[in-house]
Design an enzyme around this catalytic site. Structure first.
Site, PDB file in Angstrom:
ATOM      1  NE  ARG A  14     -10.159  12.953   3.698  1.00 43.03           N
ATOM      2  CZ  ARG A  14     -10.096  11.649   3.502  1.00 43.03           C
ATOM      3  NH1 ARG A  14     -11.180  10.974   3.136  1.00 43.03           N
ATOM      4  NH2 ARG A  14      -8.962  11.004   3.649  1.00 43.03           N
ATOM      5  CG  ASN A  32      -7.879  10.089  10.715  1.00 41.16           C
ATOM      6  OD1 ASN A  32      -8.634  11.012  11.050  1.00 41.16           O
ATOM      7  ND2 ASN A  32      -6.632  10.037  11.081  1.00 41.16           N
ATOM      8  NE  ARG A  80      -6.098   1.757  -0.261  1.00 40.24           N
ATOM      9  CZ  ARG A  80      -6.085   2.923   0.378  1.00 40.24           C
ATOM     10  NH1 ARG A  80      -4.982   3.353   0.948  1.00 40.24           N
ATOM     11  NH2 ARG A  80      -7.181   3.646   0.462  1.00 40.24           N
ATOM     12  CD  GLU A 101     -12.131  -2.635  13.254  1.00 38.70           C
ATOM     13  OE1 GLU A 101     -11.153  -2.965  13.951  1.00 38.70           O
ATOM     14  OE2 GLU A 101     -12.074  -2.558  12.014  1.00 38.70           O
ATOM     15  CG  HIS A 127     -14.238   2.207   6.429  1.00 32.88           C
ATOM     16  ND1 HIS A 127     -13.458   1.096   6.225  1.00 32.88           N
ATOM     17  CD2 HIS A 127     -13.375   3.227   6.686  1.00 32.88           C
ATOM     18  CE1 HIS A 127     -12.180   1.418   6.357  1.00 32.88           C
ATOM     19  NE2 HIS A 127     -12.104   2.715   6.631  1.00 32.88           N
ATOM     20  CG  ASN A 164      -1.850   1.114   1.339  1.00 38.19           C
ATOM     21  OD1 ASN A 164      -1.795   2.038   0.536  1.00 38.19           O
ATOM     22  ND2 ASN A 164      -2.728   1.063   2.325  1.00 38.19           N
ATOM     23  CG  HIS A 204     -12.885   3.787   2.838  1.00 39.76           C
ATOM     24  ND1 HIS A 204     -13.633   4.762   3.476  1.00 39.76           N
ATOM     25  CD2 HIS A 204     -11.598   4.059   3.117  1.00 39.76           C
ATOM     26  CE1 HIS A 204     -12.813   5.589   4.103  1.00 39.76           C
ATOM     27  NE2 HIS A 204     -11.568   5.188   3.906  1.00 39.76           N
ATOM     28  CB  VAL A 240     -14.362   5.719  14.779  1.00 39.57           C
ATOM     29  CG1 VAL A 240     -15.567   6.174  15.575  1.00 39.57           C
ATOM     30  CG2 VAL A 240     -13.274   6.787  14.757  1.00 39.57           C
ATOM     31  CD  GLU A 275      -8.999  -0.870   4.063  1.00 41.75           C
ATOM     32  OE1 GLU A 275      -9.192  -0.126   3.101  1.00 41.75           O
ATOM     33  OE2 GLU A 275      -8.690  -0.445   5.191  1.00 41.75           O
TER      34      GLU A 275
HETATM   35  P1  ADP Z   1      -7.292   5.316   8.923  1.00 43.05           P
HETATM   36  O1  ADP Z   1      -8.404   5.975   8.175  1.00 43.05           O
HETATM   37  O2  ADP Z   1      -6.128   6.227   9.164  1.00 43.05           O
HETATM   38  O3  ADP Z   1      -6.940   3.925   8.438  1.00 43.05           O
HETATM   39  P2  ADP Z   1      -8.240   3.940  11.311  1.00 43.05           P
HETATM   40  O4  ADP Z   1      -9.284   3.056  10.759  1.00 43.05           O
HETATM   41  O5  ADP Z   1      -7.001   3.340  11.848  1.00 43.05           O
HETATM   42  O6  ADP Z   1      -7.911   5.159  10.365  1.00 43.05           O
HETATM   43  O7  ADP Z   1      -8.919   4.801  12.495  1.00 43.05           O
HETATM   44  C1  ADP Z   1      -8.199   5.740  13.223  1.00 43.05           C
HETATM   45  C2  ADP Z   1      -9.137   6.421  14.202  1.00 43.05           C
HETATM   46  O8  ADP Z   1      -9.787   5.444  15.022  1.00 43.05           O
HETATM   47  C3  ADP Z   1      -8.422   7.324  15.206  1.00 43.05           C
HETATM   48  O9  ADP Z   1      -8.252   8.619  14.701  1.00 43.05           O
HETATM   49  C4  ADP Z   1      -9.386   7.336  16.389  1.00 43.05           C
HETATM   50  O10 ADP Z   1     -10.329   8.363  16.221  1.00 43.05           O
HETATM   51  C5  ADP Z   1     -10.129   6.010  16.267  1.00 43.05           C
HETATM   52  N1  ADP Z   1      -9.769   5.053  17.326  1.00 43.05           N
HETATM   53  C6  ADP Z   1      -8.763   4.158  17.344  1.00 43.05           C
HETATM   54  N2  ADP Z   1      -8.753   3.454  18.497  1.00 43.05           N
HETATM   55  C7  ADP Z   1      -9.797   3.894  19.222  1.00 43.05           C
HETATM   56  C8  ADP Z   1     -10.349   3.566  20.509  1.00 43.05           C
HETATM   57  N3  ADP Z   1      -9.810   2.621  21.272  1.00 43.05           N
HETATM   58  N4  ADP Z   1     -11.443   4.240  20.900  1.00 43.05           N
HETATM   59  C9  ADP Z   1     -11.992   5.202  20.137  1.00 43.05           C
HETATM   60  N5  ADP Z   1     -11.538   5.548  18.930  1.00 43.05           N
HETATM   61  C10 ADP Z   1     -10.462   4.920  18.469  1.00 43.05           C
END
Ligand code: ADP
Length: 410
Positions: free
Chosen positions: A245, A215, A95, A337, A212, A11, A184, A335, A388
């Site tokens: 965003r 961030n 990717r 998960e 999904h 990626n 995504h 977020v 992914e």
């Molecule tokens: P990306 O889009 O960068 O792949 P991810 O799917 O890794 O993002 O998500 C990152 C976001 O997940 C973080 O910015 C945070 O807001 C949220 N996050 C990660 N762990 C937790 C947690 N334990 N509790 C709440 N939010 C979380």
């Protein structure tokens, strides 16, 4: 002769490369890592062997470009006995963010495919050039190996025109390829399929709303395994409130800012992509930090959370209407998960739609896919960790499997 069963997933971002090496016999991970800040003095490579008990290794110091980065990755893999020259390597899966309308499936890369990905650069200026650099570098390293592009947009190419077209002048839209592509897709494909599995059904039997929430964040409406609508559009800016965003916004805001604030197109691009969303609303984009601030009585953080959830709820309602019948709503990514309060707030008040969250099930922390709705609820609410890399590896292997098992390399 060894049957090749390994797939390297790459990626490539503008200044980073993430990678995973998987063995498709059992979907196991052999190694993973990340090279970041490529082109700077402070580049860093973190490599983690995932079998054989080796420890995580870190290398700091300048890595000039993607070619040098991939060479370092190859050295780390070789040090674990997993070198790119191994006859067990079946393919490299890349990717690729934007596949336009042409790429509806994973595709073995050749010169013509490279040219087409290049042609799509104007609609994905940040991502496709980096993806291309990664592909070219990997092809130079192993020109004999099948290299496969797996597109973020591919899953969404099944959207009907009614969902994919913007209501703007058709000639202008077609001349500049302006339409809703969605992103995504690899995650939406994987999560919608895993959700069906969790319900004990085939993907073709279920309608799922996938949320999904990382961030970047996007929602999709998936009918019988096929995407019929998704919240991101021409670019990943449309739709939900994200980390930085804005998501949906009146397009007139852009020319208003140009006229009254004298902002340039680039200024507005930065504002909406980098300085908006949760960061713009409250200064933080990490949901953990936002929850902590809310617990301390911070009103800006509380309002940011409410705006985030309000938008999410609107999309759940919209996609419920698009699908007509919904079997499951699935939360995924950082977020989705991890943030139980987001899941609870997004589903709260939707009992009339057959949706509810069980507080106890919602608070369980595990990496397993699981249901968080009470038994009586008509629609399942699920938490389904996305993967992914595994999805890219599966699609890559499926595409070259025949070739590698029964063809030229056998
Ligand atoms: P990306 O889009 O960068 O792949 P991810 O799917 O890794 O993002 O998500 C990152 C976001 O997940 C973080 O910015 C945070 O807001 C949220 N996050 C990660 N762990 C937790 C947690 N334990 N509790 C709440 N939010 C979380």
């Amino acid at each position: 002769m060894t049957t090749p069963t390994r797939v390297l997933v790459l990626n490539s971002g503008s200044s980073s490369v993430k990678y995973q090496l998987l063995d498709m016999r059992d979907d196991s991970r052999l190694a993973q890592g990340l090279v970041e800040r490529i082109g700077e003095e402070t580049s860093r490579l973190v490599h983690t062997p995932l079998q054989g008990g080796g420890a995580k290794r870190e290398k700091n110091g300048p890595i000039a470009d993607h070619a040098a980065a991939l060479k370092s990755v190859a050295e780390e893999l070789a040090a674990d006995g997993l070198g790119l020259d191994s006859p067990e390597l079946a393919a490299i899966g890349h990717r690729v963010v934007h596949g336009g309308l042409r790429f509806t499936e994973p595709t073995v890369i050749d010169d013509e495919v490279l040219a087409e990905i290049e042609r799509l650069v104007p609609v994905a200026p940040l991502h496709n050039p980096a993806n291309l650099t990664g592909i070219r570098t990997a092809m130079a390293l192993r020109p004999d190996l099948p290299q496969v592009a797996v597109f973020d947009t591919a899953f969404h190419t099944t959207m009907p025109e009614s969902a994919a077209r913007y209501a703007i002048d058709v000639e202008t839209a077609d001349a500049y390829r302006i339409r809703r592509y969605g992103f995504h897709g690899t995650s939406h494909a994987y999560v919608s399929r895993e959700t069906a599995k969790l319900l004990g059904k085939e993907p073709a039997e279920v309608n799922v709303i996938v949320l999904h929430l990382g961030n970047g964040a996007s929602a999709s409406a998936v009918r019988g395994g096929r995407c019929v609508d998704t919240s991101m559009g021409l670019t990943p800016l449309e739709g939900l409130v994200m980390g930085t965003r804005s998501g949906d916004i009146d397009p007139a805001v852009t020319f208003h800012l140009k006229r009254v604030a004298g902002m340039s197109a680039d200024d507005i691009d930065v504002l909406l992509n980098k300085k908006s969303g949760l960061v713009g609303l409250c200064g933080d984009n990490d949901m953990r930090e936002i929850r902590r601030r809310i617990d301390e009585g911070d009103e800006r953080a509380a309002l940011a959370f409410e705006i985030y959830v309000h938008r999410l709820k609107k999309y759940i309602g919209a996609y419920y209407a698009v699908l007509g019948r919904v079997d499951a709503v699935a939360f995924t990514a950082g977020v989705g998960e991890n943030a139980a309060p987001v899941r609870e707030a997004a589903i709260a008040g939707l009992e009339e739609l057959g949706l509810a969250v069980d507080a106890e099930l919602n608070s369980v922390r595990t990496d397993e896919a699981r249901l968080i709705s009470p038994d009586y609820a008509r629609v399942a609410v699920a938490v389904v960790p996305t993967d992914e890399e595994l999805e890219i590896a599966r699609q890559t292997f499926a595409l070259v499997g025949g070739e590698t098992l029964g063809g030229v390399n056998a």
